[in-house]
Scaffold this motif. Structure first.
Motif, PDB file in Angstrom:
ATOM      1  N   THR A 142       0.812  -1.220   0.000  1.00 35.28           N
ATOM      2  CA  THR A 142       0.000   0.000   0.000  1.00 35.28           C
ATOM      3  C   THR A 142       0.849   1.276   0.000  1.00 35.28           C
ATOM      4  O   THR A 142       0.304   2.374   0.038  1.00 35.28           O
ATOM      5  CB  THR A 142      -0.938   0.026   1.226  1.00 35.28           C
ATOM      6  OG1 THR A 142      -0.162  -0.079   2.425  1.00 35.28           O
ATOM      7  CG2 THR A 142      -1.927  -1.138   1.172  1.00 35.28           C
ATOM      8  N   ASP A 143       2.154   1.111  -0.068  1.00 36.63           N
ATOM      9  CA  ASP A 143       3.072   2.261  -0.061  1.00 36.63           C
ATOM     10  C   ASP A 143       2.909   3.042  -1.366  1.00 36.63           C
ATOM     11  O   ASP A 143       3.195   2.533  -2.450  1.00 36.63           O
ATOM     12  CB  ASP A 143       4.509   1.774   0.088  1.00 36.63           C
ATOM     13  CG  ASP A 143       5.508   2.916   0.164  1.00 36.63           C
ATOM     14  OD1 ASP A 143       5.074   4.093   0.139  1.00 36.63           O
ATOM     15  OD2 ASP A 143       6.720   2.632   0.237  1.00 36.63           O
ATOM     16  N   ARG A 144       2.462   4.281  -1.267  1.00 34.26           N
ATOM     17  CA  ARG A 144       2.237   5.086  -2.465  1.00 34.26           C
ATOM     18  C   ARG A 144       3.546   5.446  -3.164  1.00 34.26           C
ATOM     19  O   ARG A 144       3.542   5.757  -4.358  1.00 34.26           O
ATOM     20  CB  ARG A 144       1.481   6.357  -2.098  1.00 34.26           C
ATOM     21  CG  ARG A 144       0.058   6.094  -1.619  1.00 34.26           C
ATOM     22  CD  ARG A 144      -0.703   7.384  -1.396  1.00 34.26           C
ATOM     23  NE  ARG A 144      -2.071   7.139  -0.976  1.00 34.26           N
ATOM     24  CZ  ARG A 144      -2.974   8.094  -0.764  1.00 34.26           C
ATOM     25  NH1 ARG A 144      -2.625   9.372  -0.926  1.00 34.26           N
ATOM     26  NH2 ARG A 144      -4.196   7.798  -0.381  1.00 34.26           N
ATOM     27  N   ALA A 145       4.631   5.408  -2.424  1.00 37.83           N
ATOM     28  CA  ALA A 145       5.925   5.745  -3.022  1.00 37.83           C
ATOM     29  C   ALA A 145       6.496   4.586  -3.826  1.00 37.83           C
ATOM     30  O   ALA A 145       7.383   4.775  -4.652  1.00 37.83           O
ATOM     31  CB  ALA A 145       6.914   6.151  -1.928  1.00 37.83           C
ATOM     32  N   THR A 148       4.707   0.670  -9.495  1.00 35.93           N
ATOM     33  CA  THR A 148       3.926  -0.482  -9.944  1.00 35.93           C
ATOM     34  C   THR A 148       4.798  -1.701 -10.163  1.00 35.93           C
ATOM     35  O   THR A 148       4.438  -2.820  -9.784  1.00 35.93           O
ATOM     36  CB  THR A 148       3.189  -0.127 -11.244  1.00 35.93           C
ATOM     37  OG1 THR A 148       2.254   0.928 -10.985  1.00 35.93           O
ATOM     38  CG2 THR A 148       2.449  -1.329 -11.803  1.00 35.93           C
ATOM     39  N   LYS A 151       5.756  -3.448  -6.826  1.00 40.91           N
ATOM     40  CA  LYS A 151       4.656  -4.210  -6.239  1.00 40.91           C
ATOM     41  C   LYS A 151       4.361  -5.466  -7.062  1.00 40.91           C
ATOM     42  O   LYS A 151       4.081  -6.536  -6.509  1.00 40.91           O
ATOM     43  CB  LYS A 151       3.407  -3.337  -6.138  1.00 40.91           C
ATOM     44  CG  LYS A 151       3.534  -2.202  -5.151  1.00 40.91           C
ATOM     45  CD  LYS A 151       2.265  -1.356  -5.105  1.00 40.91           C
ATOM     46  CE  LYS A 151       2.402  -0.197  -4.135  1.00 40.91           C
ATOM     47  NZ  LYS A 151       1.183   0.655  -4.102  1.00 40.91           N
ATOM     48  N   THR A 176      -1.809  -2.561  -7.425  1.00 34.76           N
ATOM     49  CA  THR A 176      -1.187  -1.504  -8.228  1.00 34.76           C
ATOM     50  C   THR A 176      -2.164  -0.405  -8.633  1.00 34.76           C
ATOM     51  O   THR A 176      -1.744   0.685  -9.018  1.00 34.76           O
ATOM     52  CB  THR A 176      -0.540  -2.096  -9.491  1.00 34.76           C
ATOM     53  OG1 THR A 176      -1.527  -2.828 -10.234  1.00 34.76           O
ATOM     54  CG2 THR A 176       0.601  -3.031  -9.123  1.00 34.76           C
ATOM     55  N   ARG A 179      -7.496   2.425  -6.443  1.00 34.84           N
ATOM     56  CA  ARG A 179      -8.570   3.376  -6.704  1.00 34.84           C
ATOM     57  C   ARG A 179      -9.296   3.782  -5.419  1.00 34.84           C
ATOM     58  O   ARG A 179     -10.524   3.835  -5.364  1.00 34.84           O
ATOM     59  CB  ARG A 179      -9.568   2.803  -7.717  1.00 34.84           C
ATOM     60  CG  ARG A 179      -8.930   2.466  -9.075  1.00 34.84           C
ATOM     61  CD  ARG A 179      -9.935   2.100 -10.136  1.00 34.84           C
ATOM     62  NE  ARG A 179     -10.919   3.153 -10.288  1.00 34.84           N
ATOM     63  CZ  ARG A 179     -12.231   2.982 -10.051  1.00 34.84           C
ATOM     64  NH1 ARG A 179     -12.694   1.824  -9.645  1.00 34.84           N
ATOM     65  NH2 ARG A 179     -13.056   3.982 -10.220  1.00 34.84           N
ATOM     66  N   SER A 182      -9.126   0.223   0.443  1.00 35.87           N
ATOM     67  CA  SER A 182      -8.110  -0.488   1.211  1.00 35.87           C
ATOM     68  C   SER A 182      -7.859  -1.834   0.544  1.00 35.87           C
ATOM     69  O   SER A 182      -8.727  -2.368  -0.170  1.00 35.87           O
ATOM     70  CB  SER A 182      -8.573  -0.702   2.653  1.00 35.87           C
ATOM     71  OG  SER A 182      -9.608  -1.668   2.710  1.00 35.87           O
TER      72      SER A 182
END
Length: 271
Positions: A142-145, A148, A151, A176, A179, A182
């Protein structure tokens, strides 16, 4: 999803079923292309609004879809998305949500055709439990940094060769492109879609010790008769459920010992 959007999605699911009944349609390719269109419309809010504008003629919107994606995806995908553009939508986001759901259903259909749908259901459930119990894994996915590719590679190391291809595709797509959901909520939605594909309900059964084959069969039969639909049991073990069992079907939670619950089910069926 309400009103016009619900009707549009129901019609689209019927069209998808009709398309995937054909042996000439590659359900995996269809899933990938629908996911790509989902990503496009998720990014392009202006285009999304145009395609769901009730003031615009449906045929004009369908032609716009054909001009935009007709040469980039298969004719099957372009026709399916064109049909969605012709429909009426309560709000523009519903179109994107529906496209995403159709992509997932196409992957589940591919699993069904290869006889692995039951395995995919179980793997989605088990992976959800693993994510819930591993703070480190959840943080990585779930790490936005994290990109794609990172992951995707992580999930391939975890699932590649251990889970069915459809499971890996569905989980990777969710991680990936969440949207706004969770990871746990997304996995639960996928599990429900898989169960619905078999016209079954999902019962999450938590017991203090693993259930025997006989207990699973009795519980499954009792729940099927109670709810009037085939029941898929997702089994979990939690020692904290001392001497008993917890069953959750949708929003309904049933607590009590296995023997007591089965006796109550029998009484309800007899009444």
């Amino acid at each position: 999803m309400n009103g016009a959007s619900r009707e549009a999605l129901a019609a689209a699911r019927e069209r998808l079923d009709a398309l995937t009944d054909s042996t000439s349609v590659d359900a995996v390719q269809l899933a990938d292309e629908l996911a790509a269109v989902t990503a496009l419309l998720d990014r392009e809010a202006g285009l999304r609004r145009v395609l769901t504008d009730p003031a615009q003629p449906g045929e004009a919107k369908a032609q716009l879809v054909q001009r935009l994606i007709g040469g980039q995806v298969s004719g099957t995908t372009a026709d399916l998305v064109s049909g969605l553009a012709r429909s009426r939508w309560s709000q523009s986001r519903d179109l994107v949500d529906s496209l995403e759901e159709l992509a997932s259903i196409a992957d589940l259909t591919a699993a069904e055709k290869t006889g692995t749908l039951d395995d995919v259901e179980d793997e989605l459930f088990r992976f959800g439990r693993i994510v819930s119990s591993s703070t480190e894994l959840r943080a990585a996915l779930t790490d936005r940094a994290a990109g794609t590719s990172a992951k995707t590679e992580l999930l391939h190391r975890l699932l590649g060769g251990r889970a069915k291809p459809a499971t890996e595709r569905l989980v990777t797509r969710l991680a990936t492109a969440p949207r706004g959901r969770s990871l746990e909520a997304g996995l639960e939605s996928l599990s429900k879609l898989a169960a619905d594909r078999r016209n079954r309900m999902v019962a999450v059964v938590t017991s203090a010790v693993p259930l025997s084959d006989g207990q699973r069969q009795r519980l499954g039969a009792a729940l099927t008769k109670l709810y009037g639909r085939r029941m898929h049991l997702n089994l979990d073990v939690d020692p904290a459920v001392v001497g008993g069992i917890r069953v959750q079907v949708g929003d309904e939670v049933i607590n009590g010992s296995l023997a007591d619950r089965l006796d109550e089910a029998a009484r309800r069926m007899a009444s």
